[in-house]
Scaffold this active site. Structure first.
Site, PDB file in Angstrom:
ATOM      1  N   ASP A  34       9.308  16.772   2.035  1.00  0.00           N
ATOM      2  CA  ASP A  34       9.380  18.185   1.641  1.00  0.00           C
ATOM      3  C   ASP A  34       7.996  18.820   1.481  1.00  0.00           C
ATOM      4  O   ASP A  34       7.695  19.421   0.438  1.00  0.00           O
ATOM      5  CB  ASP A  34      10.138  18.327   0.316  1.00  0.00           C
ATOM      6  N   GLU A  70      19.490  24.872   2.942  1.00  0.00           N
ATOM      7  CA  GLU A  70      18.749  24.563   1.720  1.00  0.00           C
ATOM      8  C   GLU A  70      17.270  24.757   2.014  1.00  0.00           C
ATOM      9  O   GLU A  70      16.883  25.273   3.065  1.00  0.00           O
ATOM     10  CB  GLU A  70      19.022  23.118   1.285  1.00  0.00           C
TER      11      GLU A  70
END
Length: 651
Positions: free
Chosen positions: A33, A221
């Site tokens: 991420d 997301e």
């Protein structure tokens, strides 16, 4: 195109420095991420930190994250790990055993401080919240606020600092939401809307706008928003509805395969709060099935980059991921060109360090295999490339200084771990370097042998100078001066030991005494060498060093014979030397270059001379202390132009 001269023929890490310049960016920890930000003249990456599940974490098959690191670089090659900046135990409102510190973000506020946004599971209640930690430096230490941001129940925060002067926060979990932040960057704006949404059998009040309204259906997301040329971009991981993919040839053309694996998609708007118009994919699904992808997009030094992750070092478990980066480009209308993941990645690789050729573009049957095949979870030792006959790897953006090099290759004789470092001449590999338009080099490695070769890495080392680089034996035939008039044929005596601790002693009286002394005893066992210099300046230092002779505190003598076809009137002998030198013609001193000199052509000139038709002997002596030694000499006419109408004899 310039091909650098290459001769065939080692390889460092500071404790917090990772120098890779290829994908993945870091090989010391799992880093997922990645949120990249530019602060000042450096790129800072704030990733989540995947770890193997500890004993007190029940879900061994799920994401497990207990803290955050930050990495930075000023060149996209050398990444510094600044260490842990926040742990789950430090969050006042969080569950210290949740291992739920998922994708974060960081911005610099108008007050100059740095605001680190992170999700965590709360100590009380369910789901996720988003907290803020503040620091005076992008590397911390960060102090978390006592409570989370009220109204946000979700994960993966991203903050957009828009050109309208406001900041907007986006988050995932139960869809994509967005809201304006107050100027303190710690609270949602007072007029933030909300709505009641049904989530399964439950009804939940959702704060903020539904950023996904009007976008194609499917799981979304990890939003990342940015601004460019009047457009706002909302980018996000996306798994489209499988039925929609089956019915849409357009989605199939984009690379959708109904696998449930995340792509990276994006939408655009003229307003930071939307509405958003879907535009397509930034990156297609992982070809190896890594379930998630999460990303960020930045501009740094005029180039845009996409940072994302993949399970390169953990192929059997896609919950341990590693951050990557590739260049990103826009079309003239502002839409984004789809990024094809590469192993080469970004940054410039130092050719004098390890070049991992397994990260290059492979062809001819070449393929990669992990160096460590026994550990199926952690493979931070990387890969090797297996090259069958005709197998090729091409690796770009390598820096090499001026000069000539040897290539050293780290190979394995089999799939085992026995490593050998070989000069390339001992292998069947051919390596060529071609200069790119940007001045960097592309390295091409090909196996020309019949046997397969496994290569872990290659590196270049400065090649030791060879005598043949500078001189070759004179042949019997006479030669002419070169096109600039320099005399390249000389009979050179081995260096005479003449200790000098400094070149400052080279005044006229010292030099005349030194150059005219009797050295017959010292030269008894020395040899003369009839040579043609390959360079206009005769490299006496290399004449000595390449033959393992003394190079400092020495005296060199050299002489040559020229044959004039006609009388040369009003000519000057023009010379340069490093360090001091004296010049004679037919036994008569014509020029003295005294002092601590650098070799400069035409550094000194004699009085006007007349050289009658026939043979003349030119002799020089060059002395040095702790420095280099070389010289150049030519004849100039009354206009200062080179004289070339004579021959240089072999004896």
């Amino acid at each position: 195109m310039n091909t650098k001269k290459l001769l065939l023929g080692m390889a460092m890490l500071c404790p917090a420095m990772i120098a890779i310049a290829q994908n993945p960016l870091v090989n010391t920890d799992f880093t997922a991420d990645p949120t990249a930000r530019v602060f000042g003249d450096r790129v800072y990456i704030y990733p989540s930190h995947d770890i193997p599940a500890p004993d007190d974490y029940a879900r061994k098959d799920w994401f497990c994250m207990a803290d955050y690191h930050v990495y930075s670089s000023d060149n996209l090659t050398d990444w510094t790990d600044h260490g842990v900046i926040l742990t789950q135990e430090q969050v006042p409102w969080g569950n210290p055993k949740a291992y739920s510190m998922w994708a974060p973000d960081c911005i610099q506020g108008k007050d100059g401080r740095y605001y680190f946004y992170f999700p965590d599971a709360p100590a009380e209640g369910q789901g996720f919240g988003v907290g803020v930690a503040i620091a005076d430096s992008p590397t911390g230490p960060f102090k978390p606020q006592p409570s989370r941001i009220e109204g946000i129940f979700g994960i993966d925060p991203c903050v957009l600092q828009a050109s309208d002067g406001h900041s907007y926060i986006f988050w995932g979990g139960g869809g994509l939401r967005e809201a304006q932040l107050k100027d303190n960057l710690l609270e949602l704006a007072d007029d933030t809307p909300s709505e009641v949404r049904k989530m399964g059998d439950r009804e939940m009040r959702m704060t903020g706008l539904d950023a996904a309204a009007g976008l194609p259906a499917g799981f979304k997301e990890g939003p990342f928003a940015f601004e460019r040329d009047g457009w706002y971009y909302l980018t996000y991981p996306w798994v489209p509805d499988s039925a929609a993919v089956a019915q849409s040839t357009e989605l199939q053309k984009l690379g959708m395969r109904m696998s449930g694996t995340e792509t990276l998609a994006y939408a655009m708007s003229r307003n930071p709060m939307g509405p958003w118009e879907f535009k397509g994919l930034i990156m297609a699904e992982s070809p190896t099935g890594c379930w998630t992808n999460h990303h960020s997009i930045i501009e740094f030094k005029g180039q845009w980059y996409l940072f994302y992750h993949h399970n390169d070092y953990s192929p059997g478990f896609d919950k341990n991921r590693s951050m990557r980066a590739d260049s990103l480009f826009f079309n003239p209308d502002g839409t984004i060109r789809q990024v094809i993941p590469t192993n080469r990645g970004i940054g410039v690789t130092d050719g004098l360090k390890h070049i991992q050729m397994d990260r290059g573009t492979l062809s001819g049957g070449a393929f990669i295999e992990y160096n460590n095949t026994s550990d199926t979870l952690h493979r931070f030792e990387g890969w090797k490339v297996r090259l069958p006959k005709g197998g090729k790897s091409v690796y770009g953006n390598v820096s090499l200084p001026e000069g000539e090099f040897q290539a050293l290759v780290s190979t394995t004789s089999s799939w085992g771990r026995r490593q050998q470092i070989k000069q390339l001449a001992e292998t069947t590999l051919q390596i060529t370097t071609t200069q790119q338009k940007n001045g960097l080099f592309t390295i091409e490695m090909v196996n020309n042998g019949k046997d397969t070769v496994d290569v872990d890495w290659i590196t270049f080392v400065t090649r030791k100078p060879l005598f043949s680089d500078y001189f070759e034996p004179s042949q019997g035939k006479s030669i002419l001066p070169d096109q600039n008039g320099f005399i390249r044929r000389w009979n050179i005596l081995d260096p005479i030991d003449k200790p000098n601790n400094t070149n400052t002693v080279f005044v006229d009286t010292y030099l005349r005494k030194a150059f005219n002394a009797d050295y017959s005893e010292q030269t008894r066992n020395l040899e003369w060498h009839q040579l043609d210099s390959k360079r206009w300046n005769v490299k006496l230092f290399r004449f000595a060093s390449c033959r393992d002779k003394q190079v400092y505190g020495v005296l060199f003598f050299a002489e040559t014979v020229i044959d004039c076809n006609e009388t040369l009137n009003n000519v000057r002998l023009s010379a340069g030397s490093n360090s001091a030198s004296m010049w004679w013609i037919d036994g008569k001193e014509v020029l003295l270059l005294s002092g601590d000199r650098r070799m400069v052509q035409d550094d000194g000139q004699s009085q006007r001379l007349t050289l009658k038709k026939g043979k003349h002997t030119i002799r020089c002596a060059v002395i040095n202390g702790p420095g280099m030694s070389d010289f150049c000499v030519r004849l100039l006419d009354s206009n200062g132009s080179p004289v070339t109408n004579y021959k240089i004899l072999s004896k």
